[in-house]
Design a protein around this motif. Sequence first.
Motif, PDB file in Angstrom:
ATOM      1  N   LYS A  63       0.822  -1.200   0.000  1.00 18.85           N
ATOM      2  CA  LYS A  63       0.000   0.000   0.000  1.00 18.85           C
ATOM      3  C   LYS A  63       0.862   1.260   0.000  1.00 18.85           C
ATOM      4  N   LEU A  64       1.923   1.266   0.782  1.00 19.01           N
ATOM      5  CA  LEU A  64       2.809   2.431   0.822  1.00 19.01           C
ATOM      6  C   LEU A  64       3.528   2.628  -0.506  1.00 19.01           C
ATOM      7  N   ASN A  66       2.426   1.688  -3.452  1.00 18.35           N
ATOM      8  CA  ASN A  66       1.433   2.185  -4.399  1.00 18.35           C
ATOM      9  C   ASN A  66       1.171   3.673  -4.193  1.00 18.35           C
ATOM     10  N   ALA A  67       1.155   4.108  -2.945  1.00 24.78           N
ATOM     11  CA  ALA A  67       1.024   5.545  -2.678  1.00 24.78           C
ATOM     12  C   ALA A  67       2.233   6.294  -3.221  1.00 24.78           C
ATOM     13  N   ILE A  70       1.780   6.778  -6.965  1.00 22.66           N
ATOM     14  CA  ILE A  70       0.841   7.860  -7.257  1.00 22.66           C
ATOM     15  C   ILE A  70       1.518   9.216  -7.036  1.00 22.66           C
ATOM     16  N   MET A  71       2.270   9.331  -5.958  1.00 19.65           N
ATOM     17  CA  MET A  71       2.973  10.597  -5.698  1.00 19.65           C
ATOM     18  C   MET A  71       4.042  10.863  -6.745  1.00 19.65           C
TER      19      MET A  71
END
Length: 164
Positions: A63-64, A66-67, A70-71
Amino acid sequence: MADSEIEKEWAESKRIEEERMKAFHDAEAQKGHPENEAFLTPMKPSKWRFYSDPDVTIHTAEKLTNAGVIMSVTGVVLLIIGIVGEVTSFANKLGAGAAIIAGLPTGLGLGLIGVAMFITIPSLVVAIIVGAKNKRNVKSVIWAAAFSFVIIAAFFVIKSLLKI
């Protein structure tokens, strides 16, 4: 005659009461012990340590990462917007105000890329360590981190080649 009917009704009510008690005991047996239910609720981990379950650790790292992807993509888009604004304000001689406005997306983009790398690199390291130790599959974390690194590296290589 009345006595036999009363005895039948009494026997019927006694049978119904026995069935209710049996159903109650069956329901209590299926419910389980209250101490067992304590293990079903998720425990909140300590603030400064990782989860003890490797699957949860890998999922959190995913999850981190993937974040971070996106960033990274958002940061590169903001850098492109900043470059376009900078070139436009310079070509049209719009002055310092336009340069400041064009610099805002560039600053935000660089900040997002920095935060993305700050999130992605430790998540990747933790996922690889936990995955290797517990023989888990961490390909999704590796691919997401690689995508993030490639996007950022490609942008800066193209920017340096074009000398923008």
